[in-house]
Design a protein around this motif. Structure first.
Motif, PDB file in Angstrom:
ATOM      1  N   PHE A 112      45.080  16.284  42.540  1.00 17.49           N
ATOM      2  CA  PHE A 112      43.686  16.489  42.181  1.00 17.49           C
ATOM      3  C   PHE A 112      42.842  16.842  43.198  1.00 17.49           C
ATOM      4  O   PHE A 112      42.723  16.801  44.419  1.00 17.49           O
ATOM      5  N   ARG A 113      41.891  17.874  42.660  1.00 18.69           N
ATOM      6  CA  ARG A 113      40.971  18.571  43.417  1.00 18.69           C
ATOM      7  C   ARG A 113      39.554  18.265  42.990  1.00 18.69           C
ATOM      8  O   ARG A 113      39.414  18.199  41.822  1.00 18.69           O
ATOM      9  N   PHE A 114      38.485  18.215  43.841  1.00 21.48           N
ATOM     10  CA  PHE A 114      37.141  17.866  43.368  1.00 21.48           C
ATOM     11  C   PHE A 114      36.567  18.671  44.443  1.00 21.48           C
ATOM     12  O   PHE A 114      36.619  18.892  45.434  1.00 21.48           O
ATOM     13  N   SER A 115      35.217  19.184  43.810  1.00 24.43           N
ATOM     14  CA  SER A 115      34.380  20.070  44.841  1.00 24.43           C
ATOM     15  C   SER A 115      33.010  19.833  44.300  1.00 24.43           C
ATOM     16  O   SER A 115      32.503  19.739  42.896  1.00 24.43           O
ATOM     17  N   TYR A 116      31.757  19.901  44.975  1.00 30.17           N
ATOM     18  CA  TYR A 116      30.563  19.615  44.838  1.00 30.17           C
ATOM     19  C   TYR A 116      29.879  20.830  45.323  1.00 30.17           C
ATOM     20  O   TYR A 116      30.005  21.162  46.418  1.00 30.17           O
ATOM     21  N   ASP A 117      28.568  21.236  44.491  1.00 26.58           N
ATOM     22  CA  ASP A 117      27.617  22.181  45.056  1.00 26.58           C
ATOM     23  C   ASP A 117      26.614  21.831  44.428  1.00 26.58           C
ATOM     24  O   ASP A 117      26.462  21.393  43.211  1.00 26.58           O
ATOM     25  N   SER A 118      25.505  22.596  44.885  1.00 24.23           N
ATOM     26  CA  SER A 118      24.057  22.721  44.067  1.00 24.23           C
ATOM     27  C   SER A 118      23.788  23.965  43.598  1.00 24.23           C
ATOM     28  O   SER A 118      23.620  24.808  44.577  1.00 24.23           O
TER      29      SER A 118
END
Length: 144
Positions: A112-118
């Motif tokens: 599982f991969r997860f990333s956050y950005d704005s």
């Protein structure tokens, strides 16, 4: 989710950077934090400044893009999987990040991969992994 801080493990989770890279950024002064009982703690403001730092931002964007590219390039998937890019206009970015960080960190997520950005002030999440993990996670976020 009363936590008002992030740990290195949370940062590695949503930036795609390794533990060693995060520690190198601390040593270089790109990431400010406080060591409490042997663990680094970072406020949301410190994490936001880190994510926007010009020496760090290109690496994080490359990691985010690689999640999608690697998903598309993998022609040998054996089980149902998905890659979801989720823009959440009007949502509080700290609330989004905390929810997904803490849920993923406590869950049994494999491959599982997860990333956050704005993006323009709008939280953007990228989730890649087995469909049976992605869908319940997103559903529970909206059910909160």
């Amino acid at each position: 989710m009363e936590h008002e801080y992030y740990l290195i493990s949370h940062l590695t989770l949503f930036t795609g950077l390794t533990d060693r890279t995060i520690r190198n950024h601390i040593a270089a002064g790109f990431l400010q934090g406080e060591k409490i009982n042997g663990l680094w703690h970072f406020t949301p403001e410190q994490v936001d400044a880190f994510l926007r730092h010009p020496a760090v931002r290109p690496g994080i964007l490359a990691k985010n893009n690689s999640i999608v590219y690697d998903f598309l390039a993998d022609g040998k998937k054996q089980e149902p999987c998905g890659c979801l890019i989720l823009d959440l206009p009007g949502e509080d970015s700290r609330k989004c990040t905390k929810f997904f960080c803490y849920e993923i960190a406590k869950g049994e997520f494999h491959d599982f991969r997860f990333s956050y950005d704005s993006v323009g002030g709008t939280p953007r999440l990228i989730l890649r992994g087995p469909v049976e993990h992605i869908l319940p996670l997103v559903t529970s976020y909206f059910a909160k």
